[in-house]
Enzyme design. Structure first.
Site, PDB file in Angstrom:
ATOM      1  N   SER A   1       0.818  -1.210   0.000  1.00  0.00           N
ATOM      2  CA  SER A   1       0.000   0.000   0.000  1.00  0.00           C
ATOM      3  C   SER A   1       0.850   1.257   0.000  1.00  0.00           C
ATOM      4  O   SER A   1       0.333   2.346  -0.230  1.00  0.00           O
ATOM      5  CB  SER A   1      -0.938   0.013   1.209  1.00  0.00           C
ATOM      6  OG  SER A   1      -0.181  -0.031   2.400  1.00  0.00           O
TER       7      SER A   1
ATOM      8  N   HIS B   1      -2.123  -2.607  -6.202  1.00  0.00           N
ATOM      9  CA  HIS B   1      -2.617  -2.369  -4.847  1.00  0.00           C
ATOM     10  C   HIS B   1      -4.138  -2.524  -4.802  1.00  0.00           C
ATOM     11  O   HIS B   1      -4.893  -1.652  -5.235  1.00  0.00           O
ATOM     12  CB  HIS B   1      -2.213  -0.971  -4.370  1.00  0.00           C
ATOM     13  CG  HIS B   1      -2.696  -0.672  -2.999  1.00  0.00           C
ATOM     14  ND1 HIS B   1      -3.115   0.580  -2.619  1.00  0.00           N
ATOM     15  CD2 HIS B   1      -2.853  -1.455  -1.906  1.00  0.00           C
ATOM     16  CE1 HIS B   1      -3.504   0.551  -1.360  1.00  0.00           C
ATOM     17  NE2 HIS B   1      -3.363  -0.687  -0.916  1.00  0.00           N
TER      18      HIS B   1
ATOM     19  N   GLU C   1      -5.023   0.256  -7.627  1.00  0.00           N
ATOM     20  CA  GLU C   1      -3.959   1.100  -8.151  1.00  0.00           C
ATOM     21  C   GLU C   1      -2.948   0.198  -8.867  1.00  0.00           C
ATOM     22  O   GLU C   1      -2.502  -0.806  -8.297  1.00  0.00           O
ATOM     23  CB  GLU C   1      -3.251   1.842  -7.022  1.00  0.00           C
ATOM     24  CG  GLU C   1      -4.123   2.881  -6.351  1.00  0.00           C
ATOM     25  CD  GLU C   1      -3.503   3.465  -5.093  1.00  0.00           C
ATOM     26  OE1 GLU C   1      -3.586   4.695  -4.923  1.00  0.00           O
ATOM     27  OE2 GLU C   1      -2.941   2.694  -4.290  1.00  0.00           O
TER      28      GLU C   1
ATOM     29  N   ASN D   1      -3.780   6.547  -0.751  1.00  0.00           N
ATOM     30  CA  ASN D   1      -3.189   6.760   0.572  1.00  0.00           C
ATOM     31  C   ASN D   1      -2.531   8.134   0.675  1.00  0.00           C
ATOM     32  O   ASN D   1      -2.456   8.704   1.762  1.00  0.00           O
ATOM     33  CB  ASN D   1      -2.177   5.661   0.912  1.00  0.00           C
ATOM     34  CG  ASN D   1      -2.873   4.371   1.268  1.00  0.00           C
ATOM     35  OD1 ASN D   1      -4.028   4.343   1.655  1.00  0.00           O
ATOM     36  ND2 ASN D   1      -2.164   3.266   1.102  1.00  0.00           N
TER      37      ASN D   1
END
Length: 176
Positions: free
Chosen positions: A102, A123, A135, A173
């Site tokens: 991540s 991800h 992702e 994130n």
């Protein structure tokens, strides 16, 4: 599961070095499949066929001839780099490696693999069976064909691919 259910892959290898964790993973997958059967999204025979496509093993040599390896070990760069270094020497030259990290550097893992042109990040967000967004991360080394094929694979398994470069936190994130 979508890759197995939709015949995207003829077989899937679920590797775990510890039998206890392998059994736990198999149980989680079986529960998800059973839930699909109970909701009548799969028949019992489809569920059996799906589970039959997955080989559960603690033998890392089973990965030698795979086309794509998606790693999801704990977020520890040293462990990931060692794994990719080992796999880079072990797997056939065409094998593409993908980390489900991540936030860790995809570039560092790619370099450790010895085949940075065949390395991407994939991800998945939790819970994977519900969340559609994935992702897909490329590095400066990633072969454009490898990247494009990875994006297509993510689309084929029913997810929504978002392309990004290898930056801290990638996209989601980073925004959080």
């Amino acid at each position: 599961m979508a890759a197995a259910k939709d015949n995207i892959h003829s077989s899937i290898i679920a590797f775990e070095s510890d039998q206890k964790f392998l059994d736990s993973g198999r149980d989680r997958i079986q529960k998800s499949v059973d839930k699909l059967v109970s909701k009548e999204k799969l028949t019992s025979s489809q569920a059996d066929a799906l589970m039959g496509k997955i080989t559960f093993t603690t033998d890392r040599d089973a990965l030698n001839d795979t086309d794509l390896i998606v790693e999801a070990i704990i977020e520890n760069m040293d462990l990931k780099k060692q794994l990719y270094s080992d796999l880079g020497q072990q797997c056939k030259p065409e094998t593409v490696f993908a980390s489900n990290t991540s936030s860790l550097s995809i570039t560092q893992m790619a370099e450790a693999s010895g085949r940075p042109d065949k390395f991407v990040g994939i991800h998945f967000f939790n819970p994977v069976q519900i969340m559609k967004l994935v992702e897909v991360i490329k590095t400066e080394y990633t072969d454009p064909t490898v990247f494009d094929n990875t994006v297509k694979w993510v689309d084929q398994i029913g997810k929504v691919a978002v392309k990004c470069g290898d930056t801290p936190g990638f996209i989601v994130n980073r925004l959080l």
